[in-house]
Design a protein around this motif. Structure first.
Motif, PDB file in Angstrom:
ATOM      1  N   ASP A  70       0.829  -1.204   0.000  1.00  0.00           N
ATOM      2  CA  ASP A  70       0.000   0.000   0.000  1.00  0.00           C
ATOM      3  C   ASP A  70       0.866   1.257   0.000  1.00  0.00           C
ATOM      4  O   ASP A  70       0.549   2.248  -0.675  1.00  0.00           O
ATOM      5  CB  ASP A  70      -0.931   0.013   1.218  1.00  0.00           C
ATOM      6  CG  ASP A  70      -2.046  -1.008   1.104  1.00  0.00           C
ATOM      7  OD1 ASP A  70      -2.400  -1.367  -0.042  1.00  0.00           O
ATOM      8  OD2 ASP A  70      -2.568  -1.463   2.139  1.00  0.00           O
ATOM      9  N   GLU A 108       0.209  -3.843  -7.245  1.00  0.00           N
ATOM     10  CA  GLU A 108      -1.095  -4.486  -7.400  1.00  0.00           C
ATOM     11  C   GLU A 108      -0.962  -6.005  -7.485  1.00  0.00           C
ATOM     12  O   GLU A 108      -1.772  -6.741  -6.892  1.00  0.00           O
ATOM     13  CB  GLU A 108      -1.792  -3.952  -8.655  1.00  0.00           C
ATOM     14  CG  GLU A 108      -2.247  -2.506  -8.549  1.00  0.00           C
ATOM     15  CD  GLU A 108      -3.354  -2.309  -7.539  1.00  0.00           C
ATOM     16  OE1 GLU A 108      -4.070  -3.285  -7.244  1.00  0.00           O
ATOM     17  OE2 GLU A 108      -3.499  -1.186  -7.040  1.00  0.00           O
ATOM     18  N   GLU A 111      -0.051  -7.346  -4.036  1.00  0.00           N
ATOM     19  CA  GLU A 111      -1.188  -7.251  -3.110  1.00  0.00           C
ATOM     20  C   GLU A 111      -2.206  -8.349  -3.382  1.00  0.00           C
ATOM     21  O   GLU A 111      -2.735  -8.966  -2.450  1.00  0.00           O
ATOM     22  CB  GLU A 111      -1.854  -5.883  -3.223  1.00  0.00           C
ATOM     23  CG  GLU A 111      -3.040  -5.710  -2.296  1.00  0.00           C
ATOM     24  CD  GLU A 111      -3.423  -4.272  -2.062  1.00  0.00           C
ATOM     25  OE1 GLU A 111      -4.463  -4.035  -1.410  1.00  0.00           O
ATOM     26  OE2 GLU A 111      -2.692  -3.379  -2.518  1.00  0.00           O
ATOM     27  N   SER A 112      -2.488  -8.612  -4.645  1.00  0.00           N
ATOM     28  CA  SER A 112      -3.442  -9.664  -4.994  1.00  0.00           C
ATOM     29  C   SER A 112      -2.966 -11.019  -4.479  1.00  0.00           C
ATOM     30  O   SER A 112      -3.754 -11.801  -3.912  1.00  0.00           O
ATOM     31  CB  SER A 112      -3.636  -9.715  -6.511  1.00  0.00           C
ATOM     32  OG  SER A 112      -4.527 -10.729  -6.874  1.00  0.00           O
ATOM     33  N   TYR A 251     -11.180  -4.480  -2.655  1.00  0.00           N
ATOM     34  CA  TYR A 251     -10.096  -4.545  -3.632  1.00  0.00           C
ATOM     35  C   TYR A 251     -10.571  -5.137  -4.956  1.00  0.00           C
ATOM     36  O   TYR A 251     -10.438  -4.526  -6.018  1.00  0.00           O
ATOM     37  CB  TYR A 251      -8.948  -5.380  -3.060  1.00  0.00           C
ATOM     38  CG  TYR A 251      -7.801  -5.595  -4.020  1.00  0.00           C
ATOM     39  CD1 TYR A 251      -6.869  -4.595  -4.243  1.00  0.00           C
ATOM     40  CD2 TYR A 251      -7.645  -6.812  -4.694  1.00  0.00           C
ATOM     41  CE1 TYR A 251      -5.806  -4.790  -5.113  1.00  0.00           C
ATOM     42  CE2 TYR A 251      -6.591  -7.013  -5.561  1.00  0.00           C
ATOM     43  CZ  TYR A 251      -5.678  -6.002  -5.770  1.00  0.00           C
ATOM     44  OH  TYR A 251      -4.646  -6.203  -6.647  1.00  0.00           O
ATOM     45  N   TYR A 252     -11.170  -6.321  -4.900  1.00  0.00           N
ATOM     46  CA  TYR A 252     -11.597  -6.977  -6.137  1.00  0.00           C
ATOM     47  C   TYR A 252     -12.842  -6.317  -6.728  1.00  0.00           C
ATOM     48  O   TYR A 252     -13.046  -6.346  -7.954  1.00  0.00           O
ATOM     49  CB  TYR A 252     -11.839  -8.465  -5.900  1.00  0.00           C
ATOM     50  CG  TYR A 252     -10.556  -9.251  -5.807  1.00  0.00           C
ATOM     51  CD1 TYR A 252      -9.834  -9.570  -6.946  1.00  0.00           C
ATOM     52  CD2 TYR A 252     -10.051  -9.643  -4.583  1.00  0.00           C
ATOM     53  CE1 TYR A 252      -8.647 -10.282  -6.873  1.00  0.00           C
ATOM     54  CE2 TYR A 252      -8.865 -10.357  -4.491  1.00  0.00           C
ATOM     55  CZ  TYR A 252      -8.171 -10.672  -5.643  1.00  0.00           C
ATOM     56  OH  TYR A 252      -6.993 -11.374  -5.547  1.00  0.00           O
ATOM     57  N   TYR A 278      -9.050   2.098  -6.175  1.00  0.00           N
ATOM     58  CA  TYR A 278      -8.081   1.039  -5.862  1.00  0.00           C
ATOM     59  C   TYR A 278      -6.640   1.538  -5.799  1.00  0.00           C
ATOM     60  O   TYR A 278      -5.779   0.843  -5.258  1.00  0.00           O
ATOM     61  CB  TYR A 278      -8.210  -0.110  -6.867  1.00  0.00           C
ATOM     62  CG  TYR A 278      -7.569   0.091  -8.220  1.00  0.00           C
ATOM     63  CD1 TYR A 278      -6.245  -0.254  -8.442  1.00  0.00           C
ATOM     64  CD2 TYR A 278      -8.289   0.617  -9.290  1.00  0.00           C
ATOM     65  CE1 TYR A 278      -5.654  -0.080  -9.681  1.00  0.00           C
ATOM     66  CE2 TYR A 278      -7.714   0.785 -10.527  1.00  0.00           C
ATOM     67  CZ  TYR A 278      -6.396   0.438 -10.716  1.00  0.00           C
ATOM     68  OH  TYR A 278      -5.811   0.625 -11.947  1.00  0.00           O
ATOM     69  N   ASN A 282      -8.135   2.582  -1.445  1.00  0.00           N
ATOM     70  CA  ASN A 282      -7.840   1.274  -0.833  1.00  0.00           C
ATOM     71  C   ASN A 282      -6.606   1.278   0.057  1.00  0.00           C
ATOM     72  O   ASN A 282      -6.657   0.785   1.185  1.00  0.00           O
ATOM     73  CB  ASN A 282      -7.694   0.206  -1.918  1.00  0.00           C
ATOM     74  CG  ASN A 282      -9.036  -0.355  -2.353  1.00  0.00           C
ATOM     75  OD1 ASN A 282     -10.081   0.147  -1.963  1.00  0.00           O
ATOM     76  ND2 ASN A 282      -9.018  -1.379  -3.167  1.00  0.00           N
ATOM     77  N   ASN A 286      -7.153   0.303   4.080  1.00  0.00           N
ATOM     78  CA  ASN A 286      -6.736  -1.005   4.596  1.00  0.00           C
ATOM     79  C   ASN A 286      -6.295  -0.972   6.058  1.00  0.00           C
ATOM     80  O   ASN A 286      -6.790  -1.765   6.878  1.00  0.00           O
ATOM     81  CB  ASN A 286      -5.641  -1.598   3.714  1.00  0.00           C
ATOM     82  CG  ASN A 286      -6.181  -2.111   2.391  1.00  0.00           C
ATOM     83  OD1 ASN A 286      -7.385  -2.179   2.181  1.00  0.00           O
ATOM     84  ND2 ASN A 286      -5.298  -2.472   1.483  1.00  0.00           N
TER      85      ASN A 286
END
Length: 316
Positions: A70, A108, A111-112, A251-252, A278, A282, A286
């Motif tokens: 982040d 990204e 993070e995923s 997020y998704y 995002y 985000n 978080n």
């Protein structure tokens, strides 16, 4: 098109949000505050997890790694965005524009993958508690975290090798607040079918497949929770994964709106606002979500603030 006769662009004009002059400083102040909250909140998470003995568990270790992604994403996007708000547009070199996109992909992608690993951690803790300590320890945690970062960097290296072979002939104006995938391709006058194929493949590997694994993990978690006879027991177990589930949903949800929803009916302004969720909102939300919904973390934060104030007043 004859590539030898193409004039390759070297600078990019990033337009950002076209806002009225009357609210420029208000937007500047809001974005600056969001950046400060994002950095301070995520740094606080990393600091607490590193030094608090009560937070020495795999779940909080992965949370600290999530906070690092982040910070990377916010630092990649927000400073340049704040500058664009003040001067109405930003002129940057093509290489800087591509570098911004590369770091965005690293953040990204990592993070995923980290969210997926965190769902696996929750699955083991709730559905296989007897096997939890055998299958996951700090050596496994570090290995998984490093793999998440390495895969994110690996994706960028492939993108770099493909994009470096493209010809960019303009127009050199990007109507966005950062250098994203689609705006960059719109600058190219080369055949970009290869990189679009790569984007589709990596999108499946890094977004669709991880989301499927998270969905399966939480399906088992929900079934296990429903088998608990007492309501208090259900609430206690669910509280250990509610923060993660909230972060995953946000997020998704935003990624689907930006990249998978039909773009024909979306205005450019709407696309920017969805991307803002995002890339900016985000990373800020978080640490707030985890701090508000996690009792153990709230206790550590409260103790940290009290100790910090005690030190400050004792010096006076």
């Amino acid at each position: 098109m004859d590539q030898r006769n193409v004039t390759r662009i070297t600078t990019i004009h990033l337009l950002g949000f076209q806002i009225p002059q009357s609210i420029t400083f208000l937007v500047f102040f809001l974005l600056l505050m969001m950046y400060c909250v994002t950095i301070c909140g995520n740094l606080l998470i990393i600091t607490l997890v590193s030094y608090s003995k009560t937070l020495q568990s795999p779940m909080y270790f992965f949370l600290s790694q999530l906070a690092a992604t982040d910070i990377l994403l916010a630092t990649d996007i927000l400073p340049n965005m704040i500058h664009t708000v003040l001067v109405k547009q930003t002129i940057m070199s093509l290489s800087v524009c591509l570098t911004q996109y590369y770091f965005c992909v690293i953040a990204e992608s990592s993070e995923s993958l980290l969210l997926t690993v965190m769902s696996w951690d929750r699955y083991l803790a709730i559905c296989r508690p007897l096997h939890y300590s055998l299958k996951i320890n700090f050596q496994v945690c570090w290995t998984l975290a490093i793999l998440c970062w390495i895969l994110g960097i690996f994706v960028v290296l492939i993108y770099m090798s493909t994009i470096s072979n493209l010809q960019f002939c303009g127009p050199n104006i990007i109507d966005h607040f950062f250098c994203d995938f689609v705006p960059i391709l719109q600058l190219s006058c080369s055949d970009n079918s290869t990189i679009q194929l790569e984007a589709t493949i990596f999108g499946f590997i890094l977004v669709i497949f991880p989301f499927f694994l998270i969905f399966v993990s939480y399906s088992y978690i929900i079934v296990t929770i429903l088998k608990i006879p007492s309501i208090t027991g259900r609430q206690k177990v669910f509280s250990t994964c509610s923060s993660h589930l909230t972060v995953v949903s946000i997020y998704y949800g935003t990624l689907v709106c930006v990249y998978l929803a039909p773009s024909s009916g979306q205005t450019q302004t709407l696309n920017k606002l969805l991307s803002l969720l995002y890339t900016v909102v985000n990373p800020m939300m978080n640490p707030i979500i985890y701090s508000l919904r996690n009792k153990e973390l709230k206790k550590v934060v409260r103790k940290f603030i009290i100790d910090f104030l005690r030190i400050c007043f004792s010096r006076d």
